[in-house]
Write a protein that holds these residues in place. Sequence first.
Motif, PDB file in Angstrom:
ATOM      1  N   SER A 148      12.381  -2.354   0.799  1.00 26.88           N
ATOM      2  CA  SER A 148      12.004  -1.380  -0.220  1.00 26.88           C
ATOM      3  C   SER A 148      10.730  -0.676   0.227  1.00 26.88           C
ATOM      4  CB  SER A 148      11.813  -2.055  -1.580  1.00 26.88           C
ATOM      5  OG  SER A 148      10.694  -2.922  -1.555  1.00 26.88           O
ATOM      6  N   GLU A 149      10.218   0.219  -0.608  1.00 25.93           N
ATOM      7  CA  GLU A 149       9.015   0.963  -0.220  1.00 25.93           C
ATOM      8  C   GLU A 149       7.774   0.084  -0.224  1.00 25.93           C
ATOM      9  OE1 GLU A 149       8.909   5.455  -0.872  1.00 25.93           O
ATOM     10  OE2 GLU A 149       9.581   4.663  -2.798  1.00 25.93           O
ATOM     11  N   ALA A 150       7.762  -0.928  -1.085  1.00 29.65           N
ATOM     12  CA  ALA A 150       6.601  -1.820  -1.141  1.00 29.65           C
ATOM     13  C   ALA A 150       7.015  -3.140  -1.770  1.00 29.65           C
ATOM     14  CB  ALA A 150       5.460  -1.199  -1.942  1.00 29.65           C
ATOM     15  N   GLY A 151       6.548  -4.253  -1.198  1.00 24.67           N
ATOM     16  CA  GLY A 151       6.843  -5.555  -1.763  1.00 24.67           C
ATOM     17  C   GLY A 151       8.215  -6.064  -1.388  1.00 24.67           C
ATOM     18  N   MET A 152       8.749  -6.950  -2.220  1.00 27.32           N
ATOM     19  CA  MET A 152      10.014  -7.613  -1.938  1.00 27.32           C
ATOM     20  C   MET A 152      11.189  -6.803  -2.474  1.00 27.32           C
ATOM     21  SD  MET A 152      11.637 -10.226  -0.655  1.00 27.32           S
ATOM     22  CE  MET A 152      10.450 -11.549  -0.403  1.00 27.32           C
ATOM     23  N   PRO A 153      12.157  -6.456  -1.639  1.00 23.80           N
ATOM     24  CA  PRO A 153      13.322  -5.729  -2.123  1.00 23.80           C
ATOM     25  C   PRO A 153      14.090  -6.547  -3.153  1.00 23.80           C
ATOM     26  CG  PRO A 153      13.692  -6.560   0.100  1.00 23.80           C
ATOM     27  CD  PRO A 153      12.242  -6.773  -0.204  1.00 23.80           C
ATOM     28  N   ALA A 154      14.684  -5.847  -4.101  1.00 21.90           N
ATOM     29  CA  ALA A 154      15.498  -6.437  -5.165  1.00 21.90           C
ATOM     30  C   ALA A 154      14.669  -7.126  -6.246  1.00 21.90           C
ATOM     31  CB  ALA A 154      16.551  -7.408  -4.616  1.00 21.90           C
ATOM     32  N   VAL A 155      13.339  -7.060  -6.159  1.00 19.28           N
ATOM     33  CA  VAL A 155      12.467  -7.561  -7.224  1.00 19.28           C
ATOM     34  C   VAL A 155      11.629  -6.382  -7.712  1.00 19.28           C
ATOM     35  CG1 VAL A 155      10.624  -9.147  -7.868  1.00 19.28           C
ATOM     36  CG2 VAL A 155      12.376  -9.879  -6.247  1.00 19.28           C
ATOM     37  N   ALA A 156      11.914  -5.888  -8.910  1.00 20.28           N
ATOM     38  CA  ALA A 156      11.285  -4.681  -9.454  1.00 20.28           C
ATOM     39  C   ALA A 156      11.556  -3.474  -8.558  1.00 20.28           C
ATOM     40  CB  ALA A 156       9.784  -4.883  -9.652  1.00 20.28           C
TER      41      ALA A 156
ATOM     42  N   ASP B 213       0.801  -1.223   0.000  1.00 23.27           N
ATOM     43  CA  ASP B 213       0.000   0.000   0.000  1.00 23.27           C
ATOM     44  C   ASP B 213       0.831   1.269   0.000  1.00 23.27           C
ATOM     45  OD1 ASP B 213       1.011  -0.078   2.547  1.00 23.27           O
ATOM     46  OD2 ASP B 213      -0.924  -0.046   3.564  1.00 23.27           O
ATOM     47  N   PHE B 214       2.166   1.148   0.031  1.00 21.30           N
ATOM     48  CA  PHE B 214       3.049   2.311   0.052  1.00 21.30           C
ATOM     49  C   PHE B 214       2.669   3.272   1.183  1.00 21.30           C
ATOM     50  CE2 PHE B 214       3.637   0.709  -4.190  1.00 21.30           C
ATOM     51  CZ  PHE B 214       4.939   1.037  -4.539  1.00 21.30           C
ATOM     52  N   GLY B 215       2.054   2.741   2.230  1.00 14.03           N
ATOM     53  CA  GLY B 215       1.613   3.597   3.316  1.00 14.03           C
ATOM     54  C   GLY B 215       0.338   4.369   3.028  1.00 14.03           C
ATOM     55  N   VAL B 216      -0.292   4.123   1.868  1.00 12.01           N
ATOM     56  CA  VAL B 216      -1.505   4.854   1.493  1.00 12.01           C
ATOM     57  C   VAL B 216      -2.647   4.542   2.444  1.00 12.01           C
ATOM     58  CG1 VAL B 216      -3.279   5.092  -0.287  1.00 12.01           C
ATOM     59  CG2 VAL B 216      -0.876   5.015  -0.939  1.00 12.01           C
ATOM     60  N   ASP B 217      -2.758   3.289   2.850  1.00 11.77           N
ATOM     61  CA  ASP B 217      -3.849   2.875   3.734  1.00 11.77           C
ATOM     62  C   ASP B 217      -3.262   2.116   4.911  1.00 11.77           C
ATOM     63  OD1 ASP B 217      -6.196   2.240   4.935  1.00 11.77           O
ATOM     64  OD2 ASP B 217      -7.031   1.071   3.283  1.00 11.77           O
ATOM     65  N   SER B 218      -2.513   2.823   5.739  1.00  5.87           N
ATOM     66  CA  SER B 218      -1.865   2.175   6.873  1.00  5.87           C
ATOM     67  C   SER B 218      -2.846   1.848   7.993  1.00  5.87           C
ATOM     68  CB  SER B 218      -0.737   3.062   7.423  1.00  5.87           C
ATOM     69  OG  SER B 218      -1.230   4.337   7.789  1.00  5.87           O
ATOM     70  N   SER B 219      -4.138   2.157   7.766  1.00  7.94           N
ATOM     71  CA  SER B 219      -5.144   1.764   8.743  1.00  7.94           C
ATOM     72  C   SER B 219      -5.335   0.246   8.751  1.00  7.94           C
ATOM     73  CB  SER B 219      -6.482   2.450   8.435  1.00  7.94           C
ATOM     74  OG  SER B 219      -6.986   2.040   7.172  1.00  7.94           O
ATOM     75  N   LEU B 220      -4.973  -0.404   7.639  1.00  9.52           N
ATOM     76  CA  LEU B 220      -5.035  -1.857   7.608  1.00  9.52           C
ATOM     77  C   LEU B 220      -3.943  -2.413   8.522  1.00  9.52           C
ATOM     78  CD1 LEU B 220      -5.464  -2.566   3.791  1.00  9.52           C
ATOM     79  CD2 LEU B 220      -7.171  -2.892   5.562  1.00  9.52           C
ATOM     80  N   PRO B 221      -4.263  -3.371   9.384  1.00  9.82           N
ATOM     81  CA  PRO B 221      -3.217  -3.946  10.241  1.00  9.82           C
ATOM     82  C   PRO B 221      -2.165  -4.648   9.389  1.00  9.82           C
ATOM     83  CG  PRO B 221      -5.204  -5.290  10.312  1.00  9.82           C
ATOM     84  CD  PRO B 221      -5.562  -4.038   9.559  1.00  9.82           C
ATOM     85  N   ILE B 222      -0.945  -4.539   9.818  1.00 12.10           N
ATOM     86  CA  ILE B 222       0.130  -5.126   9.023  1.00 12.10           C
ATOM     87  C   ILE B 222       0.025  -6.642   8.964  1.00 12.10           C
ATOM     88  CG2 ILE B 222       1.835  -5.429  10.870  1.00 12.10           C
ATOM     89  CD1 ILE B 222       3.877  -4.168   8.843  1.00 12.10           C
ATOM     90  N   THR B 223      -0.717  -7.224   9.897  1.00 10.64           N
ATOM     91  CA  THR B 223      -0.940  -8.667   9.873  1.00 10.64           C
ATOM     92  C   THR B 223      -1.784  -9.095   8.668  1.00 10.64           C
ATOM     93  OG1 THR B 223      -2.798  -8.300  11.391  1.00 10.64           O
ATOM     94  CG2 THR B 223      -0.711  -9.005  12.354  1.00 10.64           C
ATOM     95  N   ALA B 224      -2.440  -8.143   8.011  1.00  8.03           N
ATOM     96  CA  ALA B 224      -3.176  -8.460   6.788  1.00  8.03           C
ATOM     97  C   ALA B 224      -2.230  -8.703   5.621  1.00  8.03           C
ATOM     98  CB  ALA B 224      -4.144  -7.322   6.446  1.00  8.03           C
TER      99      ALA B 224
END
Length: 259
Positions: A111-119, A14-25
């Motif tokens: 990285s900012e979102a997803g897996m680092p070193a992939v895209a 979410d790039f921090g766009v919707d950080s209201s979602l728990p990170i466990t999601a």
Amino acid sequence: MSLGRLFLVPTPLDFGVDSSLPITAWLPDATLRSASTLTHWISENAKSTRAFLKRVDAVLPLAAPLQAQQISELPRSAHKKGDHRPDAELDRAARALLAPALQGHDMGLVSEAGMPAVADPGSAVVRAAHALGIEVRPLTGPVSLMLALAASGLNGQQFAFVGYVPQDAAERTQRLKALENTALKLQQAQLLIETPYRNAALLAALVQTLQPGTRLAVAAGLGLPAQAIRSATVADWRQHPGWAGALPLNLPAVFMLGG
């Protein structure tokens, strides 16, 4: 002294766009527990890494307060040009970033979102870690390219991530035709991305340029409440121009094409 390890830590899409979602999601317990133990980080963006750690801390206490976390950013050149090609200057910088691991500290690459070193940048750090004898441990979490491909109906046995295409209209058309030719000739799905504010222009170019029988899939806002995935032939895309407007193209998206 024992060497530390390098953990590849995925982050929410979410790039921090919707950080209201728990990170466990987004992340499983084992990944969150590993992340919570780390105090040294190599980051694409320090600000977003602090935001990520704050979300982890809300679930599991961090090993050190947020203010005491050691966060070093990747070189700016890794952002602009990528760091997937061997480069002496980037290699020196990556080795320097790994100094805490040489002193016995476990480290996280993020990285900012997803897996680092992939895209995303980070592969220079991974190469340097292997060269220095530092153990590399990828953690489980979201990888947008794989999620998008799985949901596309395209060939998940043969595929290629080709990154960005040119912004110039004529060069972009030429590149898209070349990718389509490769996809159809090899039966190899082609995955590409764009900066969100240019997503709509890229989708319009794909619909206009590709052959009617080619399958075009778009996955936008993966994992977010606004997530939308559409996969159909180009002929169908042309018959339903409203599809493009219904996609959240202002969010990160993956574009895929193939037979």
